[in-house]
Write a protein that holds these residues in place. Structure first.
Motif, mmCIF file in Angstrom:
data_model
loop_
_atom_site.group_PDB
_atom_site.id
_atom_site.type_symbol
_atom_site.label_atom_id
_atom_site.label_comp_id
_atom_site.label_asym_id
_atom_site.label_seq_id
_atom_site.Cartn_x
_atom_site.Cartn_y
_atom_site.Cartn_z
ATOM 1 N N LYS A 1 41.333 29.639 -0.045
ATOM 2 C CA LYS A 1 41.080 28.724 -1.156
ATOM 3 C C LYS A 1 42.225 27.718 -1.307
ATOM 4 O O LYS A 1 41.991 26.540 -1.546
ATOM 5 C CB LYS A 1 40.894 29.518 -2.448
ATOM 6 C CG LYS A 1 40.655 28.659 -3.653
ATOM 7 C CD LYS A 1 40.547 29.498 -4.917
ATOM 8 C CE LYS A 1 40.466 28.588 -6.127
ATOM 9 N NZ LYS A 1 40.665 29.303 -7.362
ATOM 10 N N VAL A 2 43.454 28.188 -1.149
ATOM 11 C CA VAL A 2 44.618 27.327 -1.285
ATOM 12 C C VAL A 2 44.592 26.224 -0.234
ATOM 13 O O VAL A 2 44.820 25.046 -0.544
ATOM 14 C CB VAL A 2 45.925 28.148 -1.181
ATOM 15 C CG1 VAL A 2 47.138 27.252 -1.049
ATOM 16 C CG2 VAL A 2 46.061 29.076 -2.371
ATOM 17 N N GLU B 1 49.833 26.365 -9.920
ATOM 18 C CA GLU B 1 49.111 25.117 -10.180
ATOM 19 C C GLU B 1 49.660 23.938 -9.377
ATOM 20 O O GLU B 1 48.998 22.903 -9.243
ATOM 21 C CB GLU B 1 49.129 24.791 -11.680
ATOM 22 C CG GLU B 1 50.436 24.239 -12.217
ATOM 23 C CD GLU B 1 51.512 25.272 -12.535
ATOM 24 O OE1 GLU B 1 52.487 24.903 -13.216
ATOM 25 O OE2 GLU B 1 51.398 26.442 -12.105
ATOM 26 N N LYS C 1 48.415 22.996 -4.709
ATOM 27 C CA LYS C 1 47.446 22.088 -4.106
ATOM 28 C C LYS C 1 48.068 20.761 -3.666
ATOM 29 O O LYS C 1 47.532 20.084 -2.808
ATOM 30 C CB LYS C 1 46.264 21.854 -5.035
ATOM 31 C CG LYS C 1 46.545 21.038 -6.257
ATOM 32 C CD LYS C 1 45.272 20.889 -7.075
ATOM 33 C CE LYS C 1 45.458 19.968 -8.244
ATOM 34 N NZ LYS C 1 44.200 19.791 -8.970
ATOM 35 N N TYR C 2 49.222 20.407 -4.198
ATOM 36 C CA TYR C 2 49.882 19.149 -3.839
ATOM 37 C C TYR C 2 50.831 19.286 -2.650
ATOM 38 O O TYR C 2 51.247 18.286 -2.076
ATOM 39 C CB TYR C 2 50.675 18.611 -5.036
ATOM 40 C CG TYR C 2 49.825 18.416 -6.254
ATOM 41 C CD1 TYR C 2 48.963 17.338 -6.355
ATOM 42 C CD2 TYR C 2 49.864 19.336 -7.303
ATOM 43 C CE1 TYR C 2 48.167 17.164 -7.473
ATOM 44 C CE2 TYR C 2 49.071 19.168 -8.420
ATOM 45 C CZ TYR C 2 48.231 18.084 -8.503
ATOM 46 O OH TYR C 2 47.437 17.919 -9.605
ATOM 47 N N GLN D 1 42.027 25.013 1.346
ATOM 48 C CA GLN D 1 40.932 24.095 1.032
ATOM 49 C C GLN D 1 41.325 23.137 -0.097
ATOM 50 O O GLN D 1 41.053 21.942 -0.028
ATOM 51 C CB GLN D 1 39.660 24.877 0.656
ATOM 52 C CG GLN D 1 38.446 24.001 0.498
ATOM 53 C CD GLN D 1 38.086 23.239 1.773
ATOM 54 O OE1 GLN D 1 38.305 23.698 2.885
ATOM 55 N NE2 GLN D 1 37.555 22.053 1.597
ATOM 56 N N GLU D 2 41.968 23.649 -1.130
ATOM 57 C CA GLU D 2 42.410 22.794 -2.235
ATOM 58 C C GLU D 2 43.432 21.767 -1.755
ATOM 59 O O GLU D 2 43.413 20.621 -2.188
ATOM 60 C CB GLU D 2 43.022 23.644 -3.356
ATOM 61 C CG GLU D 2 42.007 24.412 -4.154
ATOM 62 C CD GLU D 2 42.646 25.291 -5.220
ATOM 63 O OE1 GLU D 2 43.888 25.509 -5.186
ATOM 64 O OE2 GLU D 2 41.903 25.773 -6.083
ATOM 65 N N GLN D 3 44.323 22.185 -0.861
ATOM 66 C CA GLN D 3 45.323 21.264 -0.326
ATOM 67 C C GLN D 3 44.653 20.170 0.509
ATOM 68 O O GLN D 3 45.008 18.992 0.399
ATOM 69 C CB GLN D 3 46.356 22.018 0.506
ATOM 70 C CG GLN D 3 47.272 22.871 -0.341
ATOM 71 C CD GLN D 3 48.229 23.690 0.488
ATOM 72 O OE1 GLN D 3 47.926 24.126 1.597
ATOM 73 N NE2 GLN D 3 49.410 23.938 -0.054
ATOM 74 N N LYS D 4 43.673 20.538 1.321
ATOM 75 C CA LYS D 4 42.941 19.554 2.123
ATOM 76 C C LYS D 4 42.214 18.564 1.221
ATOM 77 O O LYS D 4 42.237 17.357 1.473
ATOM 78 C CB LYS D 4 41.936 20.244 3.047
ATOM 79 C CG LYS D 4 42.550 20.935 4.234
ATOM 80 C CD LYS D 4 41.463 21.578 5.091
ATOM 81 C CE LYS D 4 42.023 22.326 6.259
ATOM 82 N NZ LYS D 4 40.971 22.978 7.065
ATOM 83 N N GLN D 5 41.584 19.069 0.173
ATOM 84 C CA GLN D 5 40.850 18.201 -0.747
ATOM 85 C C GLN D 5 41.782 17.222 -1.447
ATOM 86 O O GLN D 5 41.443 16.057 -1.627
ATOM 87 C CB GLN D 5 40.089 19.041 -1.779
ATOM 88 C CG GLN D 5 38.902 19.765 -1.205
ATOM 89 C CD GLN D 5 38.267 20.736 -2.193
ATOM 90 O OE1 GLN D 5 38.840 21.059 -3.226
ATOM 91 N NE2 GLN D 5 37.078 21.207 -1.853
ATOM 92 N N GLU D 6 42.945 17.701 -1.838
ATOM 93 C CA GLU D 6 43.907 16.817 -2.497
ATOM 94 C C GLU D 6 44.352 15.713 -1.545
ATOM 95 O O GLU D 6 44.452 14.555 -1.939
ATOM 96 C CB GLU D 6 45.106 17.627 -2.995
ATOM 97 C CG GLU D 6 45.912 16.942 -4.045
ATOM 98 C CD GLU D 6 45.160 16.665 -5.338
ATOM 99 O OE1 GLU D 6 45.511 15.662 -5.997
ATOM 100 O OE2 GLU D 6 44.249 17.428 -5.717
ATOM 101 N N CYS D 7 44.583 16.045 -0.297
ATOM 102 C CA CYS D 7 44.971 15.042 0.694
ATOM 103 C C CYS D 7 43.837 14.045 0.943
ATOM 104 O O CYS D 7 44.077 12.843 1.085
ATOM 105 C CB CYS D 7 45.398 15.714 1.996
ATOM 106 S SG CYS D 7 46.970 16.595 1.857
#
Length: 111
Positions: free
Chosen positions: A2-3, A81, A84-85, A5-11
Motif C-alpha cells: 500500500k505504501v 502520514e 507517501k511523499y 502504491q501511495e508513493q507512486k500515486q503521489e509522484c
C-alpha cells in the motif's frame, strides 16, 4: 504494498518518476518533527547512505547543529502520514500543515 502504491500515486500527480528511499537510509530532521507538528520538507541530492530528505518544523531556528540524522524507518513509523511523499525525486518540497498539503518542485534544491 500500500505504501509503495501511495508513493507512486503521489509522484504521478506531479508527473515525476519515483525515487524510492531505502529503509536504512538516513533523513535529517529538526527537533519536534516526531511530535506531529507541521513539516516543511525538501529533498536534496545526497550521498548514497542519505535519502536526501530534510524535515523541519516552524520551531527550527536555522541552527544546523540542532538537526539530527535519523534512519528513514524511524520517521516512517512515527510519522506515517509523511511516507507517501518520500518517493518524490530530488528537488521536491512539501509542506504539511494539518490536513493541508502543498507539494512543488524547487529547481534551487538540486543546484
Amino acid at each position: 504494498m500500500k505504501v509503495v502504491q501511495e508513493q507512486k500515486q503521489e509522484c504521478q500527480k506531479y508527473e515525476s518518476t519515483p525515487k524510492f528511499p531505502i529503509f536504512n537510509q538516513m533523513i535529517v530532521i529538526s527537533n519536534i518533527v516526531y511530535e506531529g507538528l507541521a513539516v516543511d520538507a525538501v529533498r536534496y541530492l545526497s550521498p548514497e547512505h542519505m535519502s536526501g530528505w530534510w524535515l523541519t518544523t516552524d520551531l527550527y531556528d536555522d541552527n544546523v547543529e540542532s538537526l539530527m540524522t535519523v534512519h528513514y524507518h524511524h520517521v516512517a513509523f512515527i510519522r506515517p502520514e509523511l511516507i507517501k511523499y518520500f518517493a518524490l525525486p530530488y528537488g521536491y518540497r512539501f509542506n504539511i500543515t494539518g490536513k493541508e498539503q502543498d507539494v512543488w518542485f524547487d529547481e534551487n534544491a538540486i543546484k
